[in-house]
Design a protein around this motif. Structure first.
Motif, PDB file in Angstrom:
ATOM      1  N   THR A 166       0.797  -1.225   0.000  1.00 59.55           N
ATOM      2  CA  THR A 166       0.000   0.000   0.000  1.00 59.55           C
ATOM      3  C   THR A 166       0.822   1.263   0.000  1.00 59.55           C
ATOM      4  OG1 THR A 166      -0.109  -0.014   2.418  1.00 59.55           O
ATOM      5  CG2 THR A 166      -1.870  -1.135   1.233  1.00 59.55           C
ATOM      6  N   SER A 174       5.367   2.470  -0.085  1.00 55.54           N
ATOM      7  CA  SER A 174       6.570   2.366  -0.900  1.00 55.54           C
ATOM      8  C   SER A 174       7.690   1.800  -0.060  1.00 55.54           C
ATOM      9  CB  SER A 174       6.973   3.743  -1.412  1.00 55.54           C
ATOM     10  OG  SER A 174       7.158   4.629  -0.344  1.00 55.54           O
ATOM     11  N   LEU A 203       8.634  -0.438  -4.505  1.00 53.71           N
ATOM     12  CA  LEU A 203       7.203  -0.582  -4.781  1.00 53.71           C
ATOM     13  C   LEU A 203       6.466   0.686  -4.379  1.00 53.71           C
ATOM     14  CD1 LEU A 203       6.325  -4.205  -3.625  1.00 53.71           C
ATOM     15  CD2 LEU A 203       6.705  -3.365  -5.937  1.00 53.71           C
ATOM     16  N   ARG A 239      -1.204  -4.849  -8.212  1.00 53.47           N
ATOM     17  CA  ARG A 239      -1.690  -3.900  -7.215  1.00 53.47           C
ATOM     18  C   ARG A 239      -0.699  -2.790  -6.910  1.00 53.47           C
ATOM     19  NH1 ARG A 239      -3.234  -7.492  -2.240  1.00 53.47           N
ATOM     20  NH2 ARG A 239      -3.514  -5.416  -1.338  1.00 53.47           N
ATOM     21  N   VAL A 240       0.527  -2.903  -7.415  1.00 51.72           N
ATOM     22  CA  VAL A 240       1.544  -1.904  -7.138  1.00 51.72           C
ATOM     23  C   VAL A 240       2.346  -1.613  -8.401  1.00 51.72           C
ATOM     24  CG1 VAL A 240       1.800  -2.508  -4.697  1.00 51.72           C
ATOM     25  CG2 VAL A 240       3.159  -3.694  -6.418  1.00 51.72           C
ATOM     26  N   GLU A 248       3.217  -7.684  -6.623  1.00 51.87           N
ATOM     27  CA  GLU A 248       3.533  -7.025  -7.875  1.00 51.87           C
ATOM     28  C   GLU A 248       2.915  -7.773  -9.062  1.00 51.87           C
ATOM     29  OE1 GLU A 248       7.665  -6.950  -8.671  1.00 51.87           O
ATOM     30  OE2 GLU A 248       7.457  -6.092 -10.661  1.00 51.87           O
ATOM     31  N   PRO A 267       2.267   2.583  -4.688  1.00 53.76           N
ATOM     32  CA  PRO A 267       0.861   2.321  -5.021  1.00 53.76           C
ATOM     33  C   PRO A 267       0.534   2.752  -6.438  1.00 53.76           C
ATOM     34  CG  PRO A 267       1.056   4.213  -3.571  1.00 53.76           C
ATOM     35  CD  PRO A 267       2.415   3.589  -3.628  1.00 53.76           C
ATOM     36  N   LYS A 268      -0.466   2.129  -7.010  1.00 55.97           N
ATOM     37  CA  LYS A 268      -0.880   2.459  -8.379  1.00 55.97           C
ATOM     38  C   LYS A 268      -1.645   3.786  -8.413  1.00 55.97           C
ATOM     39  CE  LYS A 268      -1.686  -0.369 -11.495  1.00 55.97           C
ATOM     40  NZ  LYS A 268      -2.269  -1.308 -12.453  1.00 55.97           N
TER      41      LYS A 268
END
Length: 397
Positions: free
Chosen positions: A118, A120, A169, A136-137, A132, A171-172
């Motif tokens: 959710t 980074s 990572l 979702r990321v 991944e 969030p999108k």
């Protein structure tokens, strides 16, 4: 008919209560560790989660004791003052402490994986890779080769090795600009990097990455052809850093040079002198310093402000074929502090309507990524990719 409670039944009931209290302590401890990891991105010490878990156990034991005092006289319930109850309470505290301590690791690990999905964080472990894969990321892979930012002190080789090839990572549903800002923040915060220049493609691919750092010290603030020398001296009582002084040798009494005080520690004074005058000073002589009248040092003030800011200064010369030719200065998203036309002297703080021409030298102050794009545009390298957009005054503020 009165049902008789056997010893076996009492042991089973006590064991069930013990397991329930241990689970309660573990759940409370794990939740505290998870929330701490999610909020601070750091691992919590074991003391606080274990204390919270034992607090829940204490509340449950007190509740059962209070009910036992009411129930025991009328139904033959457990006596709260009996040795069996005391032994059970001790066992419950010991078992709950062990379970709560172990739950800290579980909660911290789960919080780390949850934050990876959710927020980074760097990708390490199987769980993050699965997240991944399901989309979702956004995964951002750093290149193996990381450049240095021109005009900044280089970052240690060990730090570059840690960053090379690392994956983060995020969030999108982030814009490219937001993704760049978050990546800069992560690299600065996690690896102690002072400045980050990064360009990302629309799909999150890193097209360019350079890092730099400014170490504390005198060196970066010294003007060209100037050196810092520590000597034994007797400075004036009111002398301080930034004062201009004359350096005199006591025997024979003669003036050696003129310098600027950069630091005082007892009878040791650090002076900024012309590089050519450094052989005139030695470590054995105790000099006398005469403070000169205070003068306005605009260059020193500007250097101090620029050193503390994220921006830096660069001089860019407009070449033939550059898309900047014919553009007014006001269209650049950098702060232009001076212009040196090819046929004239330096013009400080030029008019925003001044039109750039070939061989004009632009003195600009901005963040490294903007200066890099300005330099590329001035050389005419890939104008479509390096165009300098119109100034955003709100961003400059």
């Amino acid at each position: 008919m009165v049902q008789t409670v056997t010893l076996f039944d009492r042991l089973v009931l006590a064991l069930a209560k013990l397991v329930g209290l241990a689970v309660l302590a573990g759940v409370l401890s794990g939740i505290v560790a998870l929330l701490y990891r999610w909020y601070t991105r750091d691992r919590i010490q074991r003391g606080l989660p274990v204390l919270v878990g034992l607090g829940g156990v204490a509340v449950s034991l007190n509740t059962m004791t209070a009910l036992g005092q009411v129930i025991a006289p009328t139904t033959g319930g457990t006596n709260p003052l009996s040795p069996e109850t005391a032994l059970f309470n001790i066992a419950a505290v010991v078992v709950a402490s062990l379970v709560a301590a172990g739950a800290v690791d579980v909660g911290d690990r789960f919080g780390n994986d949850l934050f990876a999905a959710t927020g980074s964080t760097s990708v390490e472990g199987e769980v993050s890779r699965v997240v991944e894969a399901v989309g979702r990321v956004i995964a951002v892979d750093l290149p193996e080769e990381i450049d240095d930012i021109v005009g900044y002190d280089p970052v240690a080789a060990e730090t570059k090795e840690q960053l090379a090839g690392r994956t983060f990572l995020f969030p999108k549903r982030l814009t490219v600009a937001d993704l760049e800002d978050r990546l800069r923040t992560r690299i600065k915060g996690d690896f102690g990097v002072g400045h980050v220049d990064v360009d990302l493609a629309d799909d999150g691919t890193v097209e360019y990455l350079a890092i730099g750092a400014r170490v504390a010290g005198i060196g970066p603030t010294l003007p060209p052809e100037t050196a810092a020398v520590a000597v034994q001296a007797d400075p004036a009582f009111a002398a301080s850093s930034g004062d201009v002084v004359q350096v005199w040798r006591p025997a024979p009494f003669e003036r050696v040079t003129t310098a600027e005080v950069r630091g005082i520690a007892g009878d040791t004074v650090t002076l900024a002198v012309d590089a050519a005058d450094t052989p005139k000073l030695d470590a054995e002589t105790e000099y006398r310093l005469i403070t000169l009248p205070v003068e306005s040092r605009t260059d020193r003030e500007f250097a101090s402000l620029l050193r503390a800011a994220e921006e830096t200064m660069s001089v860019v010369e407009v070449e033939t074929g550059s898309p900047l030719v014919g553009q007014p200065i006001g269209s650049l998203d950098v702060a232009v502090i001076a212009i040196r036309p090819a046929d004239g002297g330096i013009e400080a703080l030029p008019n925003r309507n001044h039109v750039l021409a070939v061989e004009d030298a632009v003195y600009a102050v901005a963040k490294p990524e903007r200066l890099r794009k300005l330099e590329a545009a001035a050389k005419g390298a890939d104008p479509a990719a390096t165009r300098v957009e119109a100034a955003d005054t709100s961003d400059d503020d």
